[in-house]
Motif scaffolding. Structure first.
Motif, PDB file in Angstrom:
ATOM      1  N   TYR A 127       0.823  -1.206   0.000  1.00  0.00           N
ATOM      2  CA  TYR A 127       0.000   0.000   0.000  1.00  0.00           C
ATOM      3  C   TYR A 127       0.857   1.256   0.000  1.00  0.00           C
ATOM      4  O   TYR A 127       0.524   2.243  -0.650  1.00  0.00           O
ATOM      5  CB  TYR A 127      -0.939   0.013   1.204  1.00  0.00           C
ATOM      6  N   PHE A 128       1.945   1.228   0.743  1.00  0.00           N
ATOM      7  CA  PHE A 128       2.834   2.383   0.742  1.00  0.00           C
ATOM      8  C   PHE A 128       3.480   2.577  -0.629  1.00  0.00           C
ATOM      9  O   PHE A 128       3.589   3.699  -1.118  1.00  0.00           O
ATOM     10  CB  PHE A 128       3.913   2.233   1.822  1.00  0.00           C
ATOM     11  N   ALA A 129       3.905   1.497  -1.270  1.00  0.00           N
ATOM     12  CA  ALA A 129       4.504   1.599  -2.602  1.00  0.00           C
ATOM     13  C   ALA A 129       3.493   2.170  -3.594  1.00  0.00           C
ATOM     14  O   ALA A 129       3.828   3.076  -4.383  1.00  0.00           O
ATOM     15  CB  ALA A 129       5.005   0.235  -3.070  1.00  0.00           C
ATOM     16  N   LEU A 130       2.270   1.669  -3.576  1.00  0.00           N
ATOM     17  CA  LEU A 130       1.234   2.180  -4.474  1.00  0.00           C
ATOM     18  C   LEU A 130       0.959   3.651  -4.208  1.00  0.00           C
ATOM     19  O   LEU A 130       0.757   4.431  -5.139  1.00  0.00           O
ATOM     20  CB  LEU A 130      -0.041   1.361  -4.326  1.00  0.00           C
ATOM     21  N   SER A 131       0.936   4.032  -2.951  1.00  0.00           N
ATOM     22  CA  SER A 131       0.693   5.425  -2.603  1.00  0.00           C
ATOM     23  C   SER A 131       1.787   6.338  -3.153  1.00  0.00           C
ATOM     24  O   SER A 131       1.501   7.396  -3.724  1.00  0.00           O
ATOM     25  CB  SER A 131       0.619   5.559  -1.083  1.00  0.00           C
ATOM     26  N   PHE A 132       3.020   5.933  -3.017  1.00  0.00           N
ATOM     27  CA  PHE A 132       4.120   6.748  -3.528  1.00  0.00           C
ATOM     28  C   PHE A 132       4.126   6.797  -5.049  1.00  0.00           C
ATOM     29  O   PHE A 132       4.453   7.828  -5.641  1.00  0.00           O
ATOM     30  CB  PHE A 132       5.466   6.249  -2.998  1.00  0.00           C
ATOM     31  N   TRP A 133       3.744   5.723  -5.688  1.00  0.00           N
ATOM     32  CA  TRP A 133       3.680   5.724  -7.157  1.00  0.00           C
ATOM     33  C   TRP A 133       2.543   6.600  -7.663  1.00  0.00           C
ATOM     34  O   TRP A 133       2.682   7.288  -8.676  1.00  0.00           O
ATOM     35  CB  TRP A 133       3.556   4.317  -7.693  1.00  0.00           C
ATOM     36  N   ILE A 134       1.429   6.588  -6.967  1.00  0.00           N
ATOM     37  CA  ILE A 134       0.323   7.479  -7.334  1.00  0.00           C
ATOM     38  C   ILE A 134       0.751   8.928  -7.173  1.00  0.00           C
ATOM     39  O   ILE A 134       0.478   9.778  -8.026  1.00  0.00           O
ATOM     40  CB  ILE A 134      -0.926   7.159  -6.488  1.00  0.00           C
ATOM     41  N   GLU A 135       1.441   9.217  -6.096  1.00  0.00           N
ATOM     42  CA  GLU A 135       1.924  10.588  -5.876  1.00  0.00           C
ATOM     43  C   GLU A 135       2.948  10.986  -6.935  1.00  0.00           C
ATOM     44  O   GLU A 135       2.973  12.138  -7.386  1.00  0.00           O
ATOM     45  CB  GLU A 135       2.524  10.696  -4.480  1.00  0.00           C
ATOM     46  N   SER A 136       3.769  10.054  -7.373  1.00  0.00           N
ATOM     47  CA  SER A 136       4.717  10.329  -8.450  1.00  0.00           C
ATOM     48  C   SER A 136       3.993  10.653  -9.752  1.00  0.00           C
ATOM     49  O   SER A 136       4.350  11.607 -10.452  1.00  0.00           O
ATOM     50  CB  SER A 136       5.648   9.134  -8.651  1.00  0.00           C
ATOM     51  N   ALA A 137       2.970   9.886 -10.072  1.00  0.00           N
ATOM     52  CA  ALA A 137       2.180  10.159 -11.281  1.00  0.00           C
ATOM     53  C   ALA A 137       1.481  11.508 -11.174  1.00  0.00           C
ATOM     54  O   ALA A 137       1.368  12.243 -12.168  1.00  0.00           O
ATOM     55  CB  ALA A 137       1.162   9.043 -11.501  1.00  0.00           C
ATOM     56  N   ASN A 138       1.042  11.855  -9.978  1.00  0.00           N
ATOM     57  CA  ASN A 138       0.414  13.147  -9.751  1.00  0.00           C
ATOM     58  C   ASN A 138       1.399  14.282 -10.037  1.00  0.00           C
ATOM     59  O   ASN A 138       1.055  15.275 -10.685  1.00  0.00           O
ATOM     60  CB  ASN A 138      -0.095  13.214  -8.309  1.00  0.00           C
ATOM     61  N   ARG A 139       2.620  14.148  -9.571  1.00  0.00           N
ATOM     62  CA  ARG A 139       3.638  15.178  -9.810  1.00  0.00           C
ATOM     63  C   ARG A 139       4.020  15.253 -11.281  1.00  0.00           C
ATOM     64  O   ARG A 139       4.281  16.335 -11.801  1.00  0.00           O
ATOM     65  CB  ARG A 139       4.881  14.912  -8.963  1.00  0.00           C
ATOM     66  N   ILE A 140       4.054  14.122 -11.950  1.00  0.00           N
ATOM     67  CA  ILE A 140       4.342  14.142 -13.394  1.00  0.00           C
ATOM     68  C   ILE A 140       3.235  14.877 -14.131  1.00  0.00           C
ATOM     69  O   ILE A 140       3.499  15.693 -15.014  1.00  0.00           O
ATOM     70  CB  ILE A 140       4.519  12.701 -13.926  1.00  0.00           C
ATOM     71  N   GLY A 141       1.994  14.629 -13.746  1.00  0.00           N
ATOM     72  CA  GLY A 141       0.883  15.341 -14.358  1.00  0.00           C
ATOM     73  C   GLY A 141       0.943  16.834 -14.100  1.00  0.00           C
ATOM     74  O   GLY A 141       0.665  17.646 -14.988  1.00  0.00           O
ATOM     75  N   LEU A 142       1.324  17.213 -12.889  1.00  0.00           N
ATOM     76  CA  LEU A 142       1.466  18.632 -12.582  1.00  0.00           C
ATOM     77  C   LEU A 142       2.578  19.270 -13.403  1.00  0.00           C
ATOM     78  O   LEU A 142       2.471  20.419 -13.812  1.00  0.00           O
ATOM     79  CB  LEU A 142       1.767  18.822 -11.093  1.00  0.00           C
ATOM     80  N   GLY A 143       3.643  18.522 -13.626  1.00  0.00           N
ATOM     81  CA  GLY A 143       4.764  19.069 -14.394  1.00  0.00           C
ATOM     82  C   GLY A 143       4.467  19.171 -15.881  1.00  0.00           C
ATOM     83  O   GLY A 143       4.962  20.067 -16.558  1.00  0.00           O
ATOM     84  N   LEU A 144       3.660  18.259 -16.398  1.00  0.00           N
ATOM     85  CA  LEU A 144       3.385  18.262 -17.836  1.00  0.00           C
ATOM     86  C   LEU A 144       2.329  19.282 -18.238  1.00  0.00           C
ATOM     87  O   LEU A 144       2.368  19.805 -19.351  1.00  0.00           O
ATOM     88  CB  LEU A 144       2.949  16.867 -18.289  1.00  0.00           C
ATOM     89  N   LEU A 145       1.387  19.535 -17.367  1.00  0.00           N
ATOM     90  CA  LEU A 145       0.337  20.501 -17.681  1.00  0.00           C
ATOM     91  C   LEU A 145       0.793  21.894 -17.246  1.00  0.00           C
ATOM     92  O   LEU A 145       0.998  22.147 -16.061  1.00  0.00           O
ATOM     93  CB  LEU A 145      -0.969  20.118 -16.995  1.00  0.00           C
ATOM     94  N   VAL A 146       0.940  22.786 -18.206  1.00  0.00           N
ATOM     95  CA  VAL A 146       1.537  24.099 -17.945  1.00  0.00           C
ATOM     96  C   VAL A 146       0.643  24.968 -17.060  1.00  0.00           C
ATOM     97  O   VAL A 146       1.118  25.616 -16.140  1.00  0.00           O
ATOM     98  CB  VAL A 146       1.829  24.812 -19.284  1.00  0.00           C
ATOM     99  N   ASP A 147      -0.645  24.996 -17.319  1.00  0.00           N
ATOM    100  CA  ASP A 147      -1.542  25.886 -16.579  1.00  0.00           C
ATOM    101  C   ASP A 147      -2.194  25.206 -15.385  1.00  0.00           C
ATOM    102  O   ASP A 147      -3.260  25.612 -14.938  1.00  0.00           O
ATOM    103  CB  ASP A 147      -2.642  26.411 -17.511  1.00  0.00           C
ATOM    104  N   SER A 148      -1.568  24.195 -14.851  1.00  0.00           N
ATOM    105  CA  SER A 148      -2.162  23.462 -13.736  1.00  0.00           C
ATOM    106  C   SER A 148      -1.680  24.032 -12.407  1.00  0.00           C
ATOM    107  O   SER A 148      -0.648  24.689 -12.319  1.00  0.00           O
ATOM    108  CB  SER A 148      -1.818  21.983 -13.828  1.00  0.00           C
ATOM    109  N   SER A 149      -2.449  23.755 -11.387  1.00  0.00           N
ATOM    110  CA  SER A 149      -2.121  24.190 -10.037  1.00  0.00           C
ATOM    111  C   SER A 149      -2.330  23.009  -9.089  1.00  0.00           C
ATOM    112  O   SER A 149      -3.156  22.135  -9.350  1.00  0.00           O
ATOM    113  CB  SER A 149      -3.022  25.357  -9.633  1.00  0.00           C
ATOM    114  N   GLU A 150      -1.601  23.016  -7.994  1.00  0.00           N
ATOM    115  CA  GLU A 150      -1.762  21.943  -7.018  1.00  0.00           C
ATOM    116  C   GLU A 150      -3.133  21.974  -6.368  1.00  0.00           C
ATOM    117  O   GLU A 150      -3.574  20.994  -5.793  1.00  0.00           O
ATOM    118  CB  GLU A 150      -0.689  22.056  -5.937  1.00  0.00           C
ATOM    119  N   ASN A 151      -3.805  23.105  -6.450  1.00  0.00           N
ATOM    120  CA  ASN A 151      -5.114  23.251  -5.820  1.00  0.00           C
ATOM    121  C   ASN A 151      -6.268  22.839  -6.720  1.00  0.00           C
ATOM    122  O   ASN A 151      -7.421  22.940  -6.320  1.00  0.00           O
ATOM    123  CB  ASN A 151      -5.309  24.690  -5.359  1.00  0.00           C
TER     124      ASN A 151
END
Length: 84
Positions: A34-58
């Motif tokens: 569960y911890f590994a899956l959680s960290f991988w989901i968070e990694s995918a979230n950060r990749i999505g934030l980095g790829l989308l230019v007009d995105s915000s963490e909020n």
């Protein structure tokens, strides 16, 4: 520069997930999975934030993904500490 930092953070989450996956592989304890899956989901979230230019963490989408990730951590802790 912000995209580069997001990439570095994503790699950090990915590596942390790999460590927990290795622990799960040796022990077969769902806690580590569960911890590994959680960290991988968070990694995918950060990749999505980095790829989308007009995105915000909020944005609700990224916030919801983060909520699922932290929910997995809480689920892992709850399952580990509940009485048998």
């Amino acid at each position: 520069m912000e995209q580069m930092l997001m990439g570095g953070i994503a790699v950090g989450w990915l590596v942390a997930g790999l460590f927990f996956f290795r622990f799960w592989h040796h022990t077969r304890d769902r806690f580590f999975l569960y911890f590994a899956l959680s960290f991988w989901i968070e990694s995918a979230n950060r990749i999505g934030l980095g790829l989308l230019v007009d995105s915000s963490e909020n944005d609700p989408v990224f916030y919801g993904i983060r909520l699922v990730s932290y929910g997995l951590i809480l689920l892992a802790i709850w399952q580990k500490n509940r009485p048998r």
